[in-house]
Scaffold this active site. Structure first.
Site, PDB file in Angstrom:
ATOM      1  N   ASP A  84      14.025  55.225  84.001  1.00 53.23           N
ATOM      2  CA  ASP A  84      13.491  55.878  85.523  1.00 53.23           C
ATOM      3  C   ASP A  84      13.128  55.238  86.331  1.00 53.23           C
ATOM      4  O   ASP A  84      11.697  55.112  87.436  1.00 53.23           O
ATOM      5  CB  ASP A  84      11.685  54.778  84.504  1.00 53.23           C
ATOM      6  CG  ASP A  84      11.426  54.878  82.885  1.00 53.23           C
ATOM      7  OD1 ASP A  84      11.787  56.571  82.390  1.00 53.23           O
ATOM      8  OD2 ASP A  84      10.766  54.795  82.455  1.00 53.23           O
ATOM      9  N   CYS A  85      13.842  54.781  87.298  1.00 54.64           N
ATOM     10  CA  CYS A  85      14.152  54.402  88.662  1.00 54.64           C
ATOM     11  C   CYS A  85      15.896  54.462  88.765  1.00 54.64           C
ATOM     12  O   CYS A  85      16.455  54.296  88.186  1.00 54.64           O
ATOM     13  CB  CYS A  85      13.500  53.323  88.754  1.00 54.64           C
ATOM     14  SG  CYS A  85      14.191  51.848  88.247  1.00 54.64           S
TER      15      CYS A  85
ATOM     16  N   ASP B 132       3.098  47.659  93.538  1.00 49.29           N
ATOM     17  CA  ASP B 132       4.319  48.072  93.483  1.00 49.29           C
ATOM     18  C   ASP B 132       4.340  48.999  92.376  1.00 49.29           C
ATOM     19  O   ASP B 132       5.208  49.926  92.631  1.00 49.29           O
ATOM     20  CB  ASP B 132       5.599  47.120  92.472  1.00 49.29           C
ATOM     21  CG  ASP B 132       6.713  47.488  91.815  1.00 49.29           C
ATOM     22  OD1 ASP B 132       7.651  47.383  92.994  1.00 49.29           O
ATOM     23  OD2 ASP B 132       7.002  47.653  90.802  1.00 49.29           O
TER      24      ASP B 132
ATOM     25  N   CYS C   9      10.810  43.728  93.937  1.00 49.36           N
ATOM     26  CA  CYS C   9      11.375  44.792  94.026  1.00 49.36           C
ATOM     27  C   CYS C   9      11.064  46.120  94.851  1.00 49.36           C
ATOM     28  O   CYS C   9      10.337  46.445  94.910  1.00 49.36           O
ATOM     29  CB  CYS C   9      10.301  45.420  92.249  1.00 49.36           C
ATOM     30  SG  CYS C   9      11.590  46.266  91.994  1.00 49.36           S
TER      31      CYS C   9
ATOM     32  N   CYS D 173      17.709  51.482  87.458  1.00 43.62           N
ATOM     33  CA  CYS D 173      17.461  51.860  86.826  1.00 43.62           C
ATOM     34  C   CYS D 173      19.510  52.458  86.428  1.00 43.62           C
ATOM     35  O   CYS D 173      19.944  52.141  85.857  1.00 43.62           O
ATOM     36  CB  CYS D 173      17.046  52.305  85.581  1.00 43.62           C
ATOM     37  SG  CYS D 173      16.119  51.461  85.634  1.00 43.62           S
TER      38      CYS D 173
ATOM     39  N   ASP E 156      26.310  86.793 111.233  1.00 43.10           N
ATOM     40  CA  ASP E 156      27.012  87.741 110.832  1.00 43.10           C
ATOM     41  C   ASP E 156      26.516  88.703 110.490  1.00 43.10           C
ATOM     42  O   ASP E 156      25.399  88.950 110.003  1.00 43.10           O
ATOM     43  CB  ASP E 156      27.870  86.868 109.409  1.00 43.10           C
ATOM     44  CG  ASP E 156      28.996  88.039 109.858  1.00 43.10           C
ATOM     45  OD1 ASP E 156      29.186  88.782 110.676  1.00 43.10           O
ATOM     46  OD2 ASP E 156      29.135  89.586 108.031  1.00 43.10           O
TER      47      ASP E 156
ATOM     48  N   ASP F 254      28.463  86.430 105.044  1.00 46.46           N
ATOM     49  CA  ASP F 254      28.781  86.828 103.750  1.00 46.46           C
ATOM     50  C   ASP F 254      30.191  87.661 103.330  1.00 46.46           C
ATOM     51  O   ASP F 254      30.367  87.451 101.712  1.00 46.46           O
ATOM     52  CB  ASP F 254      27.725  88.152 103.517  1.00 46.46           C
ATOM     53  CG  ASP F 254      28.831  89.446 103.540  1.00 46.46           C
ATOM     54  OD1 ASP F 254      28.943  89.340 105.223  1.00 46.46           O
ATOM     55  OD2 ASP F 254      27.969  90.221 103.675  1.00 46.46           O
TER      56      ASP F 254
ATOM     57  N   CYS G 223      11.651  48.990  94.147  1.00 47.25           N
ATOM     58  CA  CYS G 223      11.397  50.164  93.507  1.00 47.25           C
ATOM     59  C   CYS G 223      11.464  51.289  93.718  1.00 47.25           C
ATOM     60  O   CYS G 223      11.861  52.614  94.239  1.00 47.25           O
ATOM     61  CB  CYS G 223      10.824  50.122  92.087  1.00 47.25           C
ATOM     62  SG  CYS G 223      11.781  49.102  90.811  1.00 47.25           S
TER      63      CYS G 223
END
Length: 684
Positions: free
Chosen positions: A15-16, A665, A345, A19, A389, A581, A347
């Site tokens: 989740d972070c 946090d 922390c 991690c 171009d 292109d 995070c």
């Protein structure tokens, strides 16, 4: 031993960004894993496996750290985050609060139980990951909770754990929403298709389609796979691919994307790519690859965060162990130190950049802009010049016959002769002659091409040719017409019969309808457009004037080497985005600050570019999205650093304690994630 195979997995519980680092480090140490790359934004791990058994070893290694490794497509459903532990901890906290009102003697034990139950999953993860990261947020919260229990702050310890668990649930939910939004494109594909077979139509699952199948797409349905229209006419909405809200007319021979919506009319489409391997899948793949490549801002923030946590921990140690020697009040200073542990922390700061980059890449994929890296998204916001171009970028790359000047023959006769010669040539100008309206081609034979001169054939028993005017001896009156038409910017072909000029055919590469508006929008964004082309100056000036360019913004007669040198010069004068292109644009695309290739171009150009554009109209959107994303990055960093700084100072002054530190946090992390998600709904 088998060659390394790349497998894609979902990592549950990640989740972070911190991690993701732990997971990547753990996977890279697994025997049999040649290389592991983990993307926090997508929640995926890309493993190069030397032996199949390494997959099981990798799953066990992550399980010991509290994460789950699942093959893509086998993800477990349900709510994300430690919501069960949050419910239990919250229930015990509520029971302890009620006990404090009616049975005060039991309240401290209730708070202790709530704190210990809530901190258990955090302590387990902290112990499992201690070798990889001794300063994880789980470790810091565990220490702060146990410390609060030791000094008799049971109620605050329980509240800290509960708030942290709730914060983890909210973080996990926000991250899951961001990932779903990033890959929502695949949901555009229908679940069924109407396949044509002898005797009628059969409804089949999408996976049953094969290349070469014919499918009917009725009004209101989505195209099931990439293909080409073989029958019917319809208005097709392709906003998810091109960002254009207005539907486009489609007919026989036109290509359609799987997932595009047929609004009016009906089509029969021949499948050219399997649904799971079509353009939508390619867009998601490009987005995933982009998220694996860090931007400069991400690298800077990562470097800062690695120094931030040890610095705050040292400060906490100073407050807890040194200050009491001079000021006394050991328990008071220990309480402040515990609060500082929670502020240590990083995070929210670590997530602030990748969350915004991920949202920017995802929004770009739905606006017709395919960023190949976060670095390209970041660099595009700082360029000053846009070099474009001509052929295939500002024009359709398809010359059209626009004028016929004859000498002693009728226009109809000249066109019939010219079409007879053109039937044996693959030159773009010959194709334009064949497609021109008017009389049919006269019967022809003995077709041949002379390099540098033109195409010839025998028509009605006489040799007829379409040749370059400058390579032919011209009478004065014909030479005057050639000069006049060349000054207007036309490409010319001379029709001759038995060496005698019969007509001048004038061609023009049609500008894209959106070219003028795109250039005007670039100027409104403060960018300076420049046209780089190898065409003659007269032709370049004619096109430039037609689409709103000024003469000083046009560079004509450039070789690929000239383009490369000019792009290098512009890159040193404030940064340049090169848009092209063709094969001849590849060196300049690679050398530019940011290279952008129109998806209709060649494969070489697309590989050399940093960004793919599904249409020229997506070019201004690319710049706007880049600037918006970097603005969100700056806001996120300010939010993360600002909240940490405020609560760091207020904790040192004794104004705030443990639970406000947790709110700082978790609140900062949810704020930066929510702020990043705004990009997914923004108008570009």
């Amino acid at each position: 031993m088998e060659a390394p195979k790349v497998r894609v997995f979902r990592v549950e519980g990640m989740d972070c960004a911190d991690c993701a680092r732990k997971v990547e480090d753990a996977l890279n140490r697994v025997p049999g894993v040649v290389k592991a790359e983990v993307s926090f934004q997508s929640g995926k791990a890309y493993l190069q496996l030397e032996v199949p058994q390494a997959e099981e070893e990798a799953a066990r290694a992550l399980s010991a750290l509290g994460y789950r490794l699942r093959p893509e497509g086998k993800e477990k459903g349900g709510l994300p985050g430690p919501w069960r532990w949050a419910l239990v901890s919250g229930g015990l906290l509520l029971a302890a609060f009620l006990a404090s009102l009616f049975l005060p003697g039991l309240a401290p034990w209730g708070y202790r139980l709530a704190a210990l139950v809530g901190v258990f999953p955090l302590a387990r993860r902290a112990v499992a990951a201690f070798r990889q990261n001794p300063f994880s947020m789980q470790t810091l919260v565990t220490l702060a909770t146990l410390g609060a229990l030791l000094i008799g702050a049971e109620a605050e310890a329980a509240l800290v754990v509960f708030l942290f668990l709730v914060g983890e649930v909210l973080e996990a939910y926000s991250v899951a929403q961001a990932r779903r939004s990033l890959y929502a494109l695949s949901e555009l594909l229908p679940r069924r298709a109407y396949r044509l077979k002898e005797g009628g139509v059969e409804e089949v699952p999408l996976k049953a389609l094969r290349v070469g199948d014919l499918v009917r797409v009725p009004p209101g349905e989505r195209v099931p796979a990439d293909g080409v229209v073989v029958s019917g006419q319809a208005s097709v909405e392709e906003a998810a691919f091109t960002g254009e809200p207005l539907p486009r007319p489609k007919g026989i021979g036109d290509r359609v994307y799987g997932g595009s919506l047929v609004q009016e009319g009906s089509l029969v489409v021949k499948v050219e790519r399997h649904p799971e391997e079509g353009f939508l899948a390619e867009m998601e793949r490009l987005a995933e690859e982009a998220l694996l490549k860090k931007s400069q801002a991400e690298r800077v923030v990562d470097a800062f965060s690695r120094r931030y946590t040890p610095a705050v921990l040292l400060l906490a140690g100073f407050v807890a162990l040194v200050l009491p020697l001079f000021q006394g009040d050991f328990l008071g200073h220990l309480y402040k130190a515990l609060a500082l542990l929670l502020i240590a922390c990083p995070c929210a700061l670590v997530v602030s950049v990748p969350a915004a980059i991920a949202a920017g890449v995802g929004r770009g994929a739905r606006a017709g802009v395919l960023f190949k890296s976060g670095a390209a998204l970041e660099r595009l916001a700082g360029v000053r010049y846009v070099a474009l171009d001509k052929t295939g970028t500002l024009t359709l790359g398809k010359p059209t016959l626009v004028r016929v000047v004859t000498f002693g023959v009728s226009t109809e006769e000249a066109l019939a002769l010219a079409k007879g010669v053109a039937e044996g040539s693959s030159h773009p100008l010959a194709r334009a002659v064949r497609e021109a309206s008017g009389p049919k081609a006269l019967p022809s034979e003995e077709h041949r091409a002379v390099p540098g001169l033109g195409a010839f054939a025998r028509v009605e028993g006489k040799e007829v040719g379409l040749v370059r005017p400058e390579a032919w001896d011209l009478p004065p009156e014909v030479e005057a017409q050639v000069k006049a038409l060349a000054e207007e910017g036309f490409s010319l072909s001379l029709l001759v019969r038995e060496g005698v000029p019969l007509a001048l055919l004038a061609f023009q590469d049609t500008p894209r309808l959106e070219a003028r508006e795109v250039l005007a929008e670039l100027r409104r964004l403060g960018l300076k457009p420049l046209l780089l082309t190898g065409d003659r100056e007269t032709s370049a000036l004619a096109l430039g004037t037609a689409i709103g360019l000024f003469p000083e913004e046009i560079r004509a007669g450039l070789s690929p080497v000239d383009k490369l040198r000019l792009v290098e010069e512009l890159a040193g004068r404030g940064g340049v985005a090169m848009v092209g292109d063709g094969v001849n644009d590849a060196p300049a695309l690679a050398k530019a600050t940011v290279g952008l290739a129109v998806a209709e171009g060649t494969e070489v150009a697309l590989q050399s570019a940093d960004v793919g554009l599904l249409s020229l109209a997506a070019l201004p959107r690319a710049f706007r999205l880049s600037r918006m994303t970097m603005a969100v990055v700056r806001q996120n960093i300010a939010l993360a650093v600002g909240l940490k700084g405020v609560f760091l100072l207020s904790t040192l002054l004794g104004l705030t304690g443990l639970w406000p530190a947790v709110l700082a946090d978790s609140g900062a992390l949810v704020l930066v994630t929510a702020n990043s998600l705004r990009l997914l709904r923004s108008r570009v």
